[in-house]
Design a protein around this motif. Structure first.
Motif, PDB file in Angstrom:
ATOM      1  N   GLU A 133      -4.242   4.623 -13.489  1.00  0.00           N
ATOM      2  CA  GLU A 133      -5.618   3.779 -13.302  1.00  0.00           C
ATOM      3  C   GLU A 133      -6.184   3.683 -12.208  1.00  0.00           C
ATOM      4  OE1 GLU A 133      -6.232  -0.080 -16.064  1.00  0.00           O
ATOM      5  OE2 GLU A 133      -4.922   1.019 -17.030  1.00  0.00           O
ATOM      6  N   THR A 134      -4.941   2.442 -11.506  1.00  0.00           N
ATOM      7  CA  THR A 134      -5.581   1.618 -10.238  1.00  0.00           C
ATOM      8  C   THR A 134      -4.889   2.992  -9.341  1.00  0.00           C
ATOM      9  OG1 THR A 134      -3.245   1.008 -10.375  1.00  0.00           O
ATOM     10  CG2 THR A 134      -5.622  -0.573 -11.023  1.00  0.00           C
ATOM     11  N   GLY A 135      -3.777   3.836  -9.253  1.00  0.00           N
ATOM     12  CA  GLY A 135      -3.058   4.388  -8.520  1.00  0.00           C
ATOM     13  C   GLY A 135      -2.059   3.785  -8.114  1.00  0.00           C
ATOM     14  N   GLY A 136      -1.705   2.369  -7.881  1.00  0.00           N
ATOM     15  CA  GLY A 136      -1.024   2.082  -7.550  1.00  0.00           C
ATOM     16  C   GLY A 136       1.082   2.262  -6.629  1.00  0.00           C
ATOM     17  N   THR A 137       0.736   2.725  -8.653  1.00  0.00           N
ATOM     18  CA  THR A 137       2.647   3.481  -8.529  1.00  0.00           C
ATOM     19  C   THR A 137       3.225   4.579  -8.203  1.00  0.00           C
ATOM     20  OG1 THR A 137       2.206   2.073 -10.778  1.00  0.00           O
ATOM     21  CG2 THR A 137       4.208   3.537 -10.020  1.00  0.00           C
ATOM     22  N   MET A 138       1.249   5.556  -8.302  1.00  0.00           N
ATOM     23  CA  MET A 138       1.119   6.910  -7.401  1.00  0.00           C
ATOM     24  C   MET A 138       1.667   7.044  -6.351  1.00  0.00           C
ATOM     25  SD  MET A 138       1.686  10.290  -8.122  1.00  0.00           S
ATOM     26  CE  MET A 138       1.165  10.030 -10.120  1.00  0.00           C
ATOM     27  N   LYS A 139       0.554   5.858  -5.491  1.00  0.00           N
ATOM     28  CA  LYS A 139       0.628   6.026  -3.982  1.00  0.00           C
ATOM     29  C   LYS A 139       1.837   5.091  -3.801  1.00  0.00           C
ATOM     30  CE  LYS A 139      -2.508   4.037  -0.615  1.00  0.00           C
ATOM     31  NZ  LYS A 139      -3.301   3.150   0.275  1.00  0.00           N
ATOM     32  N   ALA A 140       2.566   4.348  -3.937  1.00  0.00           N
ATOM     33  CA  ALA A 140       3.686   3.838  -3.391  1.00  0.00           C
ATOM     34  C   ALA A 140       4.922   4.863  -3.365  1.00  0.00           C
ATOM     35  CB  ALA A 140       4.169   2.940  -4.562  1.00  0.00           C
ATOM     36  N   THR A 141       5.140   5.802  -4.564  1.00  0.00           N
ATOM     37  CA  THR A 141       5.274   7.014  -5.078  1.00  0.00           C
ATOM     38  C   THR A 141       5.094   8.472  -3.499  1.00  0.00           C
ATOM     39  OG1 THR A 141       5.743   6.349  -7.337  1.00  0.00           O
ATOM     40  CG2 THR A 141       6.517   8.868  -6.344  1.00  0.00           C
ATOM     41  N   ILE A 142       4.047   8.420  -3.580  1.00  0.00           N
ATOM     42  CA  ILE A 142       3.402   9.126  -2.175  1.00  0.00           C
ATOM     43  C   ILE A 142       4.407   8.923  -1.312  1.00  0.00           C
ATOM     44  CG2 ILE A 142       1.559   9.864  -0.178  1.00  0.00           C
ATOM     45  CD1 ILE A 142       0.250   9.872  -3.500  1.00  0.00           C
ATOM     46  N   GLN A 143       3.943   7.507  -0.862  1.00  0.00           N
ATOM     47  CA  GLN A 143       4.943   6.470   0.307  1.00  0.00           C
ATOM     48  C   GLN A 143       6.830   6.937   0.374  1.00  0.00           C
ATOM     49  OE1 GLN A 143       3.298   2.753  -0.241  1.00  0.00           O
ATOM     50  NE2 GLN A 143       1.279   3.189   1.121  1.00  0.00           N
ATOM     51  N   LEU A 144       7.043   6.595  -0.159  1.00  0.00           N
ATOM     52  CA  LEU A 144       8.145   6.948  -0.686  1.00  0.00           C
ATOM     53  C   LEU A 144       8.609   8.574  -0.498  1.00  0.00           C
ATOM     54  CD1 LEU A 144      10.174   4.854  -3.937  1.00  0.00           C
ATOM     55  CD2 LEU A 144      10.249   4.291  -1.682  1.00  0.00           C
ATOM     56  N   ALA A 145       8.164   9.288  -0.835  1.00  0.00           N
ATOM     57  CA  ALA A 145       8.493  11.390  -0.523  1.00  0.00           C
ATOM     58  C   ALA A 145       7.832  11.351   0.360  1.00  0.00           C
ATOM     59  CB  ALA A 145       7.324  11.702  -1.796  1.00  0.00           C
ATOM     60  N   GLU A 146       6.763  10.938   1.382  1.00  0.00           N
ATOM     61  CA  GLU A 146       6.668  11.215   2.742  1.00  0.00           C
ATOM     62  C   GLU A 146       7.409  10.590   3.940  1.00  0.00           C
ATOM     63  OE1 GLU A 146       1.672  12.451   1.705  1.00  0.00           O
ATOM     64  OE2 GLU A 146       2.190  10.499   2.559  1.00  0.00           O
ATOM     65  N   ARG A 147       7.702   9.138   3.620  1.00  0.00           N
ATOM     66  CA  ARG A 147       8.607   8.594   4.146  1.00  0.00           C
ATOM     67  C   ARG A 147      10.347   9.205   4.257  1.00  0.00           C
ATOM     68  NH1 ARG A 147       9.199   3.271   2.451  1.00  0.00           N
ATOM     69  NH2 ARG A 147       7.279   3.381   2.674  1.00  0.00           N
TER      70      ARG A 147
END
Length: 200
Positions: A133-147
């Motif tokens: 919906e807002t993308g916040g949860t997915m963006k946080a998951t992307i950040q975790l994976a890439e970090r």
């Protein structure tokens, strides 16, 4: 439509009419996509549609997001013959984790966490959630994976709304969702015409 019925014509997204509208008011999400998982053919076709853009991509691992992304993510992982990694809401894992704060679709500040002993440089991951919906949860998951050094092959969900966050994901990552173009406006206005067939 009867939840267990399988129509003769199974065009892309036929199963979306199985999703149920919110009947409990504004403190809940506007619909319940999980009803489509009750129909085995609907779930299989949903997963097939989600994976169609990724047939030529190497995926090492599927990541599902707490909680409804677990169902769809595990189905995607099984279909691909790959492992499944759960990204959890903070406080549920009893091992060392990496955390990421985010704002969810209700505007609440929350934290996601992932274990440290799976993701590493070179691991190619496909991210799965039920709905963006807002993308916040997915963006946080992307950040975790890439970090942690993983490469995000793509992002998948039953639907990606055309919000600021949804557009950011679509512009920056390969993605797939189950919404035919002609239904996107219904998703974005948070009302499906198929809701008319439901009675409270």
């Amino acid at each position: 439509m009867d939840v267990l019925n399988v129509p003769a014509d199974r065009h892309k997204g036929w199963y979306l009419s199985l999703m149920a509208p919110n009947t409990k008011g504004p403190t809940f999400a506007w619909l319940d996509p999980s009803r489509l998982y009750c129909n085995s053919q609907a779930l299989a076709d949903c997963v097939k549609d989600l994976l169609s853009p990724f047939h030529n991509d190497t995926v090492d691992l599927v990541i599902g997001i707490d909680a409804m992304g677990f169902i769809l993510g595990a189905s995607v992982a099984t279909t691909l013959g790959k492992g499944f990694l759960a990204v959890r809401k903070a406080g549920h894992l009893c091992v060392t984790t990496q955390n990421q704060n985010y704002t969810d679709y209700t505007g609440k500040e929350k934290t996601l966490e992932v274990r440290l002993d799976v993701l590493k440089p070179g691991v190619r991951v496909l991210l799965v959630d039920q709905w963006i919906e807002t993308g916040g949860t997915m963006k946080a998951t992307i950040q975790l994976a890439e970090r942690l050094g993983a490469t995000v092959v793509g992002v998948t969900a039953v639907a990606i709304e055309n919000t600021e966050g949804g557009k950011w994901i679509k512009e920056n990552y390969k993605f797939s969702h189950c919404i035919p173009e002609e239904l996107q406006s219904q998703i974005d206005r948070k009302y499906l015409d198929s809701f008319k067939s439901f009675s409270n």
